[in-house]
Design a protein around this motif. Structure first.
Motif, PDB file in Angstrom:
ATOM      1  N   TYR A  25      35.199  26.276 -11.923  1.00  0.00           N
ATOM      2  CA  TYR A  25      35.874  26.112 -10.704  1.00  0.00           C
ATOM      3  C   TYR A  25      37.003  26.915 -10.524  1.00  0.00           C
ATOM      4  O   TYR A  25      37.429  27.822 -11.348  1.00  0.00           O
ATOM      5  CB  TYR A  25      36.143  24.776 -10.241  1.00  0.00           C
ATOM      6  N   TYR A  26      37.822  26.740  -9.435  1.00  0.00           N
ATOM      7  CA  TYR A  26      38.991  27.449  -9.277  1.00  0.00           C
ATOM      8  C   TYR A  26      40.389  26.951  -9.771  1.00  0.00           C
ATOM      9  O   TYR A  26      40.382  25.981  -9.960  1.00  0.00           O
ATOM     10  CB  TYR A  26      39.243  28.072  -8.052  1.00  0.00           C
ATOM     11  N   SER A  28      44.154  25.515  -9.685  1.00  0.00           N
ATOM     12  CA  SER A  28      44.547  24.407  -8.728  1.00  0.00           C
ATOM     13  C   SER A  28      46.078  25.081  -8.262  1.00  0.00           C
ATOM     14  O   SER A  28      46.609  24.763  -7.426  1.00  0.00           O
ATOM     15  CB  SER A  28      45.125  23.211  -9.400  1.00  0.00           C
ATOM     16  N   THR A 204      36.693  30.786  -6.345  1.00  0.00           N
ATOM     17  CA  THR A 204      36.828  29.391  -5.510  1.00  0.00           C
ATOM     18  C   THR A 204      35.303  29.100  -5.313  1.00  0.00           C
ATOM     19  O   THR A 204      34.509  29.841  -4.697  1.00  0.00           O
ATOM     20  CB  THR A 204      37.578  29.742  -4.467  1.00  0.00           C
ATOM     21  N   ASP A 208      40.697  24.096  -0.338  1.00  0.00           N
ATOM     22  CA  ASP A 208      41.648  23.206  -0.408  1.00  0.00           C
ATOM     23  C   ASP A 208      41.444  21.950   0.489  1.00  0.00           C
ATOM     24  O   ASP A 208      40.526  22.107   1.391  1.00  0.00           O
ATOM     25  CB  ASP A 208      42.858  23.888  -0.124  1.00  0.00           C
ATOM     26  N   GLY A 211      37.217  19.062   1.325  1.00  0.00           N
ATOM     27  CA  GLY A 211      35.945  19.308   1.047  1.00  0.00           C
ATOM     28  C   GLY A 211      35.125  19.467   2.507  1.00  0.00           C
ATOM     29  O   GLY A 211      35.897  19.342   3.637  1.00  0.00           O
ATOM     30  N   VAL A 223      36.864  15.331  -4.316  1.00  0.00           N
ATOM     31  CA  VAL A 223      37.136  16.902  -4.247  1.00  0.00           C
ATOM     32  C   VAL A 223      38.348  17.216  -4.729  1.00  0.00           C
ATOM     33  O   VAL A 223      38.910  18.276  -5.794  1.00  0.00           O
ATOM     34  CB  VAL A 223      36.925  17.146  -2.912  1.00  0.00           C
ATOM     35  N   ARG A 227      38.877  19.398  -8.129  1.00  0.00           N
ATOM     36  CA  ARG A 227      39.597  20.605  -7.961  1.00  0.00           C
ATOM     37  C   ARG A 227      40.709  20.954  -9.198  1.00  0.00           C
ATOM     38  O   ARG A 227      40.827  21.979  -9.572  1.00  0.00           O
ATOM     39  CB  ARG A 227      40.218  20.622  -6.481  1.00  0.00           C
ATOM     40  N   GLY A 231      40.793  23.322 -12.127  1.00  0.00           N
ATOM     41  CA  GLY A 231      41.516  24.078 -12.143  1.00  0.00           C
ATOM     42  C   GLY A 231      42.035  24.488 -13.653  1.00  0.00           C
ATOM     43  O   GLY A 231      42.395  25.460 -13.988  1.00  0.00           O
ATOM     44  N   LYS A 256      39.502  32.598  -2.471  1.00  0.00           N
ATOM     45  CA  LYS A 256      39.959  31.482  -1.552  1.00  0.00           C
ATOM     46  C   LYS A 256      40.026  31.884  -0.244  1.00  0.00           C
ATOM     47  O   LYS A 256      40.059  32.886   0.326  1.00  0.00           O
ATOM     48  CB  LYS A 256      41.568  30.917  -1.983  1.00  0.00           C
ATOM     49  N   ASP A 259      35.013  30.119   0.295  1.00  0.00           N
ATOM     50  CA  ASP A 259      34.265  29.108  -0.506  1.00  0.00           C
ATOM     51  C   ASP A 259      32.896  28.612   0.377  1.00  0.00           C
ATOM     52  O   ASP A 259      32.572  29.151   1.417  1.00  0.00           O
ATOM     53  CB  ASP A 259      35.079  27.949  -0.647  1.00  0.00           C
TER      54      ASP A 259
END
Length: 301
Positions: A25-26, A28, A204, A208, A211, A223, A227, A231, A256, A259
């Protein structure tokens, strides 16, 4: 009817979490790419580029099948191929494979259609550039998938289970993976002492905020939790890159706003039902090209 409904939810969440969590995932928080230490030049008809990684590197279904085994689902327009086409090394080898873990870098990987040899076998003393996209599968989120799906927008079943008793299981697993990534980087340097090495982070997937339930059936609490936890994965990868003489390609920041919750013409990562050729919850060709751009900016031409 109840059994059929529960079974359908379980299948859905397996797909959701496999894509979201099994491959990363990406970050934070904002991060920046870091160039690899100097080494032999690659590009303009010189050098040997070797790409290692999992499905976010192999990019299933985004293009034509490239190389064997077919079970690795390696596409000819994944970010390694795009980078190679741009920098034009004398030799290019892509051995990435869907489902790969750090163990599959030093040992063979069985797929549904053929066996991928140990990825590190492709790294030789003649190698001048290595990109590595790995780590998400080592964390092992798939077994936890049935606990994440929810019919309630604000629920957080995964967080409740994974932090019960005050111990964060996901944080522990990510920490445990750090040494494995570091060991892989050390091995790459041993096999190819003149190579520049770039660890490629994960892009991503979710936006943010809370979701986009129910399109992705994760409650807002999960979510936020996932996240933050995932991160950590990119944080860990960057830290290992720095500690083991490698560069780091931050693909999270530029992706970002691209997504799964964005429009089909904008997103880099597809949703449960891809609108562009890609595996569910994996980068499409646009996303792979975006990831390639980050790598290209680090390795030059």
């Amino acid at each position: 009817m109840a059994g059929k409904k529960n079974g359908g939810c379980g299948l859905l969440v397996l797909v959701v979490v496999a894509g979201l969590l099994g491959y990363g995932y990406y970050k934070s928080k904002q991060d920046a790419s870091t160039a690899p230490p100097s080494g032999s030049d690659t590009g303009g008809g010189t050098g040997r580029y070797v790409a290692l990684g999992d499905s976010y590197t192999s990019a299933p279904k985004t293009g034509e099948l490239a190389g064997r085994p077919a079970g690795c689902a390696r596409s000819d327009n994944n970010y390694p191929h795009v980078v190679a086409a741009k920098i034009k090394p004398a030799e290019f080898v892509d051995v990435s494979c869907g489902g790969a873990t750090t163990a599959n870098l030093a040992a063979s990987q069985s797929t549904r259609n053929g066996t991928n040899p140990p990825q590190l076998d492709a790294v030789t003393s003649a190698t001048t550039l290595v990109t590595l996209g790995i780590g998400g599968n080592d964390v092992g989120f798939i077994a936890l998938a049935p606990d994440c799906v929810t019919a309630h927008e604000n629920a957080q079943p995964c967080r409740d289970k994974l932090t019960a008793g005050g111990d964060d299981q996901l944080a522990d697993r990510i920490a445990d993976t750090a040494d494995k990534v570091g060991a892989v980087l050390d091995r790459i340097h041993e096999k190819a002492p003149k190579a520049r090495v770039v660890v490629v982070g994960y892009p991503t997937v979710l936006p943010d905020g809370n979701g986009c339930w129910p399109a992705v059936p994760l409650g807002s609490g999960d979510v936020v939790y996932l996240r933050g936890e995932l991160g950590r994965l990119n944080d860990m990868l960057k830290d290992q890159a720095k500690a083991h003489k490698a560069g780091y390609a931050d693909t999270a920041a530029p992706s970002k706003g691209h997504d799964v919750c964005t429009s089909s013409g904008t997103r880099w990562v597809e949703g449960l039902i891809p609108a562009s050729p890609a595996a569910p919850l994996h980068p499409n060709a646009r996303g792979e090209a975006g990831m390639a751009g980050v790598v290209e900016s680090l390795v030059g031409s």
